[in-house]
Design an enzyme around this catalytic site. Structure first.
Site, mmCIF file in Angstrom:
data_model
loop_
_atom_site.group_PDB
_atom_site.id
_atom_site.type_symbol
_atom_site.label_atom_id
_atom_site.label_comp_id
_atom_site.label_asym_id
_atom_site.label_seq_id
_atom_site.Cartn_x
_atom_site.Cartn_y
_atom_site.Cartn_z
ATOM 1 N N HIS A 10 -7.815 17.188 -111.128
ATOM 2 C CA HIS A 10 -7.700 16.778 -112.530
ATOM 3 C C HIS A 10 -6.328 17.149 -113.089
ATOM 4 C CE1 HIS A 10 -12.070 17.063 -112.025
ATOM 5 N NE2 HIS A 10 -12.136 16.133 -112.949
ATOM 6 N N GLU A 59 -3.320 24.343 -108.474
ATOM 7 C CA GLU A 59 -1.996 24.463 -109.094
ATOM 8 C C GLU A 59 -1.239 25.661 -108.531
ATOM 9 O OE1 GLU A 59 -4.213 21.625 -111.467
ATOM 10 O OE2 GLU A 59 -4.775 23.545 -110.583
ATOM 11 N N ASP A 67 14.271 23.549 -97.570
ATOM 12 C CA ASP A 67 15.314 22.570 -97.871
ATOM 13 C C ASP A 67 16.670 23.231 -98.088
ATOM 14 O OD1 ASP A 67 16.320 19.907 -98.564
ATOM 15 O OD2 ASP A 67 16.437 20.697 -100.605
ATOM 16 N N LEU A 93 -7.554 14.134 -105.837
ATOM 17 C CA LEU A 93 -8.764 14.253 -106.646
ATOM 18 C C LEU A 93 -8.708 15.431 -107.612
ATOM 19 C CD1 LEU A 93 -11.410 13.332 -103.940
ATOM 20 C CD2 LEU A 93 -10.330 11.852 -105.648
#
Length: 164
Positions: A83, A118, A132, A81
């Site tokens: 933007h 973000e 990783d 959700l």
């Protein structure tokens, strides 16, 4: 309790119990920033691989930095959700410290909604890249402490985490 006494925050991503994307059409595009941090705790064998430069995939800290930058730009693809907003600037710092790998991401935009997600995504993706890159040395690597340190701009005002 009367409506004027209710001090609980409004959960804007739900209406009538159903998820929705908040409408920011009428909000002004303003400068907004957010800074987040996270840690990757390294067992001795993973730390040795990092310090010794023996990771078979290359330099984990450089790859983590690049992954974090990419993550900041792909947040709307991962957080359902959220933007899609223009990231006008991003800085991801990845450092090896005594307690482990510390990741700090600062993201900027001039948009009608903030960049907290973000910044948090940048930290999370950077941390996943550290894992990783070093998982061949140890599977006991731990990602921890992902949190918002600060934000500026927007309707809710500025925020600084209490212990920063």
């Amino acid at each position: 309790m009367s409506p004027e006494q209710d001090t609980s925050p409004e959960l804007t991503h739900f209406r009538d119990g159903l998820p929705r994307m908040v409408d920011v059409t009428e909000k002004a595009a303003t400068l907004r920033t957010a800074t987040a941090e996270g840690w990757v705790r390294l067992p001795p064998e993973a730390r040795a691989a990092l310090e010794g430069g023996t990771s078979p995939k290359g330099d984990p800290l450089t790859v983590a930095r690049l992954g974090g930058l990419a993550g900041s730009k792909r947040t709307a693809d991962l957080v359902l959700l959220c933007h899609p907003i223009p990231v006008t600037g991003a800085d991801v710092r990845v450092t090896l410290e005594k307690a482990g790998v510390r990741i700090v991401a600062t993201v900027r935009t001039t948009a009608p909604t903030g960049v907290e997600m973000e910044a948090l995504t940048a930290v999370s993706v950077a941390a996943l890249n550290v894992y990783d890159m070093l998982k061949a040395a140890s599977k006991a690597i731990e990602i921890t402490g992902v949190r918002l340190l600060s934000k500026t701009g927007g309707k809710s005002g500025d925020y600084t985490a209490p212990d920063t």
